[in-house]
Design a protein around this motif. Sequence first.
Motif, mmCIF file in Angstrom:
data_model
loop_
_atom_site.group_PDB
_atom_site.id
_atom_site.type_symbol
_atom_site.label_atom_id
_atom_site.label_comp_id
_atom_site.label_asym_id
_atom_site.label_seq_id
_atom_site.Cartn_x
_atom_site.Cartn_y
_atom_site.Cartn_z
ATOM 1 N N ARG A 67 0.816 -1.215 0.000
ATOM 2 C CA ARG A 67 0.000 0.000 0.000
ATOM 3 C C ARG A 67 0.856 1.276 0.000
ATOM 4 O O ARG A 67 0.600 2.201 -0.774
ATOM 5 C CB ARG A 67 -0.935 0.001 1.198
ATOM 6 C CG ARG A 67 -1.783 1.261 1.311
ATOM 7 C CD ARG A 67 -2.743 1.198 2.469
ATOM 8 N NE ARG A 67 -3.768 0.223 2.146
ATOM 9 C CZ ARG A 67 -4.430 -0.489 3.045
ATOM 10 N NH1 ARG A 67 -4.166 -0.343 4.318
ATOM 11 N NH2 ARG A 67 -5.353 -1.349 2.675
ATOM 12 N N GLU A 68 1.842 1.341 0.892
ATOM 13 C CA GLU A 68 2.659 2.564 1.015
ATOM 14 C C GLU A 68 3.407 2.858 -0.280
ATOM 15 O O GLU A 68 3.408 3.994 -0.755
ATOM 16 C CB GLU A 68 3.638 2.434 2.182
ATOM 17 C CG GLU A 68 4.433 3.688 2.433
ATOM 18 C CD GLU A 68 5.416 3.558 3.599
ATOM 19 O OE1 GLU A 68 6.096 4.554 3.862
ATOM 20 O OE2 GLU A 68 5.504 2.482 4.225
ATOM 21 N N GLU A 71 0.996 4.097 -2.983
ATOM 22 C CA GLU A 71 0.568 5.488 -2.729
ATOM 23 C C GLU A 71 1.652 6.468 -3.176
ATOM 24 O O GLU A 71 1.349 7.507 -3.765
ATOM 25 C CB GLU A 71 0.244 5.697 -1.253
ATOM 26 C CG GLU A 71 -1.098 5.154 -0.851
ATOM 27 C CD GLU A 71 -2.253 5.809 -1.597
ATOM 28 O OE1 GLU A 71 -2.267 7.044 -1.744
ATOM 29 O OE2 GLU A 71 -3.148 5.070 -2.049
ATOM 30 N N ARG A 74 1.725 6.775 -6.937
ATOM 31 C CA ARG A 74 0.587 7.516 -7.495
ATOM 32 C C ARG A 74 0.895 8.988 -7.496
ATOM 33 O O ARG A 74 0.545 9.767 -8.271
ATOM 34 C CB ARG A 74 -0.686 7.252 -6.713
ATOM 35 C CG ARG A 74 -1.207 5.887 -7.001
ATOM 36 C CD ARG A 74 -2.569 5.719 -6.384
ATOM 37 N NE ARG A 74 -3.029 4.371 -6.680
ATOM 38 C CZ ARG A 74 -3.916 3.725 -5.987
ATOM 39 N NH1 ARG A 74 -4.455 4.286 -4.936
ATOM 40 N NH2 ARG A 74 -4.274 2.514 -6.311
#
Length: 74
Positions: A67-68, A71, A74
């Motif tokens: 996830r990190e 992110e 992105r």
Amino acid sequence: ASADASWFDYLEEQLASDDPAFRFEAATAIGSLGVDEGIEPLAALLDDEDVEVAFAAITGLGEIGGREAVEILR
């Protein structure tokens, strides 16, 4: 991770090298280690003056995943 994570500290030091070739190789190797500890140091290289180093950081974050890292990408 398939590589020995004990190399991480050494590789992280190389991310601050004056030589872009060292930064590139260290970023590539950290991505290969696949350890979450590599996310922040690689993220710091996204604005590196050397475009190949920045690309290696992007690739490394993709290899680490999670996830990190997603992110940040992105």
